[in-house]
Design a protein around this motif. Structure first.
Motif, PDB file in Angstrom:
ATOM      1  N   MET A 248       0.840  -1.196   0.000  1.00  0.00           N
ATOM      2  CA  MET A 248       0.000   0.000   0.000  1.00  0.00           C
ATOM      3  C   MET A 248       0.879   1.252   0.000  1.00  0.00           C
ATOM      4  O   MET A 248       1.844   1.351   0.743  1.00  0.00           O
ATOM      5  CB  MET A 248      -0.869  -0.002   1.251  1.00  0.00           C
ATOM      6  N   GLU A 249       0.543   2.188  -0.864  1.00  0.00           N
ATOM      7  CA  GLU A 249       1.339   3.409  -0.954  1.00  0.00           C
ATOM      8  C   GLU A 249       0.973   4.400   0.136  1.00  0.00           C
ATOM      9  O   GLU A 249      -0.128   4.401   0.658  1.00  0.00           O
ATOM     10  CB  GLU A 249       1.134   4.071  -2.322  1.00  0.00           C
ATOM     11  N   TRP A 250       1.938   5.240   0.443  1.00  0.00           N
ATOM     12  CA  TRP A 250       1.725   6.324   1.396  1.00  0.00           C
ATOM     13  C   TRP A 250       1.142   7.519   0.657  1.00  0.00           C
ATOM     14  O   TRP A 250       1.306   7.659  -0.552  1.00  0.00           O
ATOM     15  CB  TRP A 250       3.060   6.700   2.038  1.00  0.00           C
ATOM     16  N   HIS A 251       0.474   8.386   1.401  1.00  0.00           N
ATOM     17  CA  HIS A 251      -0.153   9.576   0.819  1.00  0.00           C
ATOM     18  C   HIS A 251       0.325  10.798   1.607  1.00  0.00           C
ATOM     19  O   HIS A 251       0.369  10.761   2.833  1.00  0.00           O
ATOM     20  CB  HIS A 251      -1.680   9.442   0.900  1.00  0.00           C
ATOM     21  N   ILE A 252       0.660  11.856   0.899  1.00  0.00           N
ATOM     22  CA  ILE A 252       1.105  13.090   1.565  1.00  0.00           C
ATOM     23  C   ILE A 252       0.026  14.153   1.416  1.00  0.00           C
ATOM     24  O   ILE A 252      -0.495  14.377   0.325  1.00  0.00           O
ATOM     25  CB  ILE A 252       2.427  13.599   0.965  1.00  0.00           C
ATOM     26  N   SER A 253      -0.308  14.803   2.534  1.00  0.00           N
ATOM     27  CA  SER A 253      -1.243  15.923   2.490  1.00  0.00           C
ATOM     28  C   SER A 253      -0.653  17.050   3.336  1.00  0.00           C
ATOM     29  O   SER A 253       0.355  16.878   4.004  1.00  0.00           O
ATOM     30  CB  SER A 253      -2.623  15.505   2.994  1.00  0.00           C
ATOM     31  N   PHE A 254      -1.307  18.185   3.291  1.00  0.00           N
ATOM     32  CA  PHE A 254      -0.819  19.365   4.005  1.00  0.00           C
ATOM     33  C   PHE A 254      -1.777  19.745   5.118  1.00  0.00           C
ATOM     34  O   PHE A 254      -2.983  19.554   4.989  1.00  0.00           O
ATOM     35  CB  PHE A 254      -0.635  20.541   3.034  1.00  0.00           C
ATOM     36  N   TYR A 255      -1.230  20.326   6.176  1.00  0.00           N
ATOM     37  CA  TYR A 255      -2.012  20.774   7.327  1.00  0.00           C
ATOM     38  C   TYR A 255      -3.116  21.730   6.877  1.00  0.00           C
ATOM     39  O   TYR A 255      -4.245  21.652   7.322  1.00  0.00           O
ATOM     40  CB  TYR A 255      -1.078  21.434   8.340  1.00  0.00           C
ATOM     41  N   ASN A 256      -2.760  22.653   5.985  1.00  0.00           N
ATOM     42  CA  ASN A 256      -3.746  23.574   5.408  1.00  0.00           C
ATOM     43  C   ASN A 256      -3.197  24.124   4.082  1.00  0.00           C
ATOM     44  O   ASN A 256      -2.079  23.805   3.685  1.00  0.00           O
ATOM     45  CB  ASN A 256      -4.118  24.704   6.398  1.00  0.00           C
TER      46      ASN A 256
ATOM     47  N   LEU B 150      10.322  17.567  -3.614  1.00  0.00           N
ATOM     48  CA  LEU B 150       9.427  16.704  -4.383  1.00  0.00           C
ATOM     49  C   LEU B 150      10.029  15.312  -4.567  1.00  0.00           C
ATOM     50  O   LEU B 150       9.324  14.306  -4.517  1.00  0.00           O
ATOM     51  CB  LEU B 150       9.091  17.344  -5.730  1.00  0.00           C
ATOM     52  N   HIS B 151      11.346  15.255  -4.745  1.00  0.00           N
ATOM     53  CA  HIS B 151      12.037  13.967  -4.871  1.00  0.00           C
ATOM     54  C   HIS B 151      11.886  13.157  -3.573  1.00  0.00           C
ATOM     55  O   HIS B 151      11.557  11.969  -3.605  1.00  0.00           O
ATOM     56  CB  HIS B 151      13.516  14.209  -5.199  1.00  0.00           C
ATOM     57  N   ILE B 152      12.113  13.816  -2.442  1.00  0.00           N
ATOM     58  CA  ILE B 152      11.986  13.140  -1.142  1.00  0.00           C
ATOM     59  C   ILE B 152      10.528  12.730  -0.903  1.00  0.00           C
ATOM     60  O   ILE B 152      10.254  11.624  -0.436  1.00  0.00           O
ATOM     61  CB  ILE B 152      12.515  14.037   0.004  1.00  0.00           C
ATOM     62  N   ALA B 153       9.586  13.608  -1.252  1.00  0.00           N
ATOM     63  CA  ALA B 153       8.161  13.304  -1.083  1.00  0.00           C
ATOM     64  C   ALA B 153       7.785  12.062  -1.891  1.00  0.00           C
ATOM     65  O   ALA B 153       7.039  11.200  -1.412  1.00  0.00           O
ATOM     66  CB  ALA B 153       7.309  14.499  -1.501  1.00  0.00           C
ATOM     67  N   GLU B 154       8.316  11.961  -3.100  1.00  0.00           N
ATOM     68  CA  GLU B 154       8.063  10.783  -3.938  1.00  0.00           C
ATOM     69  C   GLU B 154       8.582   9.512  -3.266  1.00  0.00           C
ATOM     70  O   GLU B 154       7.925   8.471  -3.276  1.00  0.00           O
ATOM     71  CB  GLU B 154       8.781  10.955  -5.284  1.00  0.00           C
TER      72      GLU B 154
ATOM     73  N   CYS C   1       8.107   4.422  -0.257  1.00  0.00           N
ATOM     74  CA  CYS C   1       8.791   3.593   0.754  1.00  0.00           C
ATOM     75  C   CYS C   1       8.332   3.826   2.185  1.00  0.00           C
ATOM     76  O   CYS C   1       8.762   3.123   3.093  1.00  0.00           O
ATOM     77  CB  CYS C   1      10.292   3.848   0.694  1.00  0.00           C
ATOM     78  N   GLY C   2       7.527   4.867   2.419  1.00  0.00           N
ATOM     79  CA  GLY C   2       7.104   5.166   3.778  1.00  0.00           C
ATOM     80  C   GLY C   2       7.894   6.314   4.371  1.00  0.00           C
ATOM     81  O   GLY C   2       8.846   6.810   3.772  1.00  0.00           O
ATOM     82  N   SER C   3       7.508   6.708   5.560  1.00  0.00           N
ATOM     83  CA  SER C   3       8.032   7.938   6.151  1.00  0.00           C
ATOM     84  C   SER C   3       9.385   7.786   6.821  1.00  0.00           C
ATOM     85  O   SER C   3      10.030   8.766   7.143  1.00  0.00           O
ATOM     86  CB  SER C   3       7.027   8.481   7.162  1.00  0.00           C
ATOM     87  N   SER C   4       9.836   6.568   7.049  1.00  0.00           N
ATOM     88  CA  SER C   4      11.087   6.409   7.807  1.00  0.00           C
ATOM     89  C   SER C   4      12.287   6.193   6.892  1.00  0.00           C
ATOM     90  O   SER C   4      12.997   5.198   6.990  1.00  0.00           O
ATOM     91  CB  SER C   4      10.948   5.278   8.819  1.00  0.00           C
ATOM     92  N   LEU C   5      12.525   7.148   6.007  1.00  0.00           N
ATOM     93  CA  LEU C   5      13.668   7.067   5.090  1.00  0.00           C
ATOM     94  C   LEU C   5      14.983   7.235   5.847  1.00  0.00           C
ATOM     95  O   LEU C   5      15.972   6.611   5.518  1.00  0.00           O
ATOM     96  CB  LEU C   5      13.580   8.158   4.014  1.00  0.00           C
ATOM     97  N   GLY C   6      14.982   8.130   6.840  1.00  0.00           N
ATOM     98  CA  GLY C   6      16.205   8.401   7.595  1.00  0.00           C
ATOM     99  C   GLY C   6      17.095   9.413   6.890  1.00  0.00           C
ATOM    100  O   GLY C   6      16.787   9.891   5.801  1.00  0.00           O
TER     101      GLY C   6
ATOM    102  N   LYS D 261      -3.047   7.554  10.722  1.00  0.00           N
ATOM    103  CA  LYS D 261      -3.529   6.245  10.260  1.00  0.00           C
ATOM    104  C   LYS D 261      -3.664   6.175   8.739  1.00  0.00           C
ATOM    105  O   LYS D 261      -3.707   7.203   8.073  1.00  0.00           O
ATOM    106  CB  LYS D 261      -4.844   5.903  10.946  1.00  0.00           C
ATOM    107  N   ASN D 262      -3.707   4.973   8.253  1.00  0.00           N
ATOM    108  CA  ASN D 262      -3.841   4.705   6.811  1.00  0.00           C
ATOM    109  C   ASN D 262      -2.662   5.225   6.001  1.00  0.00           C
ATOM    110  O   ASN D 262      -2.826   5.669   4.870  1.00  0.00           O
ATOM    111  CB  ASN D 262      -5.154   5.276   6.254  1.00  0.00           C
ATOM    112  N   GLN D 263      -1.494   5.168   6.588  1.00  0.00           N
ATOM    113  CA  GLN D 263      -0.260   5.549   5.899  1.00  0.00           C
ATOM    114  C   GLN D 263      -0.339   6.936   5.265  1.00  0.00           C
ATOM    115  O   GLN D 263      -0.019   7.131   4.104  1.00  0.00           O
ATOM    116  CB  GLN D 263       0.103   4.492   4.856  1.00  0.00           C
ATOM    117  N   GLU D 264      -0.769   7.893   6.065  1.00  0.00           N
ATOM    118  CA  GLU D 264      -0.837   9.275   5.596  1.00  0.00           C
ATOM    119  C   GLU D 264       0.219  10.109   6.315  1.00  0.00           C
ATOM    120  O   GLU D 264       0.385  10.021   7.526  1.00  0.00           O
ATOM    121  CB  GLU D 264      -2.220   9.880   5.846  1.00  0.00           C
ATOM    122  N   VAL D 265       0.906  10.921   5.536  1.00  0.00           N
ATOM    123  CA  VAL D 265       1.895  11.864   6.048  1.00  0.00           C
ATOM    124  C   VAL D 265       1.279  13.249   5.921  1.00  0.00           C
ATOM    125  O   VAL D 265       0.792  13.621   4.848  1.00  0.00           O
ATOM    126  CB  VAL D 265       3.206  11.782   5.225  1.00  0.00           C
ATOM    127  N   ILE D 266       1.294  14.010   7.018  1.00  0.00           N
ATOM    128  CA  ILE D 266       0.763  15.380   6.975  1.00  0.00           C
ATOM    129  C   ILE D 266       1.911  16.357   7.176  1.00  0.00           C
ATOM    130  O   ILE D 266       2.609  16.310   8.194  1.00  0.00           O
ATOM    131  CB  ILE D 266      -0.308  15.606   8.056  1.00  0.00           C
TER     132      ILE D 266
END
Length: 107
Positions: free
Chosen positions: A1-9, A28-32, A37-42, A73-78
């Protein structure tokens, strides 16, 4: 399942997308990579700041951009807050904004 990025506002989204060209391209490269791969790239891409707060570390010839984020939840990055870094140390004002928004999102 892919991760999704959204913004606070919309303001945070607009600030992030108005990064100088080189910093934005790196962001944008890091966001991709996060979406794949998920949020824990390091390091050097992301860094954990404690209590569920992380930062995206974007660099370009124009300088350094930082975008604080959390995961929900649901693999979302805000993306909670974003700014151009002007000194070696992250200003506490920027950190406070991110931590306040983190509390709002997590409550």
């Amino acid at each position: 399942m892919e991760w999704h990025i959204s913004f606070y506002n919309q303001k945070v989204e607009a600030e992030t997308l108005s990064f100088p060209k080189g910093i934005l391209a790196n962001f944008l490269h890091i966001a991709e990579m996060i979406e794949e791969c998920g949020s824990s790239l390091g390091l050097p891409y992301t860094k954990a700041l404690g209590n569920g707060l992380f930062e995206i570390r974007s660099k370009g010839t124009e300088g350094i951009g930082r975008s604080f984020f959390c995961t929900v939840k649901n693999q979302e990055v805000i993306i909670l807050h974003t700014f151009i870094k002007k000194s070696q140390k992250t200003p506490s004002k920027e950190m406070k904004i991110a931590r306040k928004r983190l509390k709002e999102v997590k409550s």
